[in-house]
Design a protein around this motif. Structure first.
Motif: not given
Length: 77
Positions: A48-52, A57-64
């Motif tokens: 979970e820490d790795r995913d966070r 580092k690379q947030p998802q865009m709203g379109s994703e």
């Protein structure tokens, strides 16, 4: 299996023995199961820490995420 020595304080030992009796298991089985569960929890927390960190580092865009919103919604009855 290997035999090890573990030092426990008196209150923890009494609680462990009480739990082992309640579960109809011996002390070693109780400790093995507890350690296995704790290690699994540590592994899950590390993932979970790795995913966070990845999303930080690379947030998802709203379109994703919008593509999946309809899939995640409960169907109307």
């Amino acid at each position: 299996m290997e035999t090890i020595q573990v030092v426990l304080d008196k209150k923890l030992l009494v609680a462990a023995d009480r739990a082992a009796r309640r579960l109809k298991a011996n002390r070693s089985a109780l400790v093995r199961d507890a350690l296995r569960e704790y290690l699994l929890r540590l592994d899950t927390c590390a993932k979970e820490d790795r995913d966070r960190e990845g999303y930080r580092k690379q947030p998802q865009m709203g379109s994703e995420t919008s593509l999946w919103e309809a899939e995640a919604a409960w169907p109307e009855e």
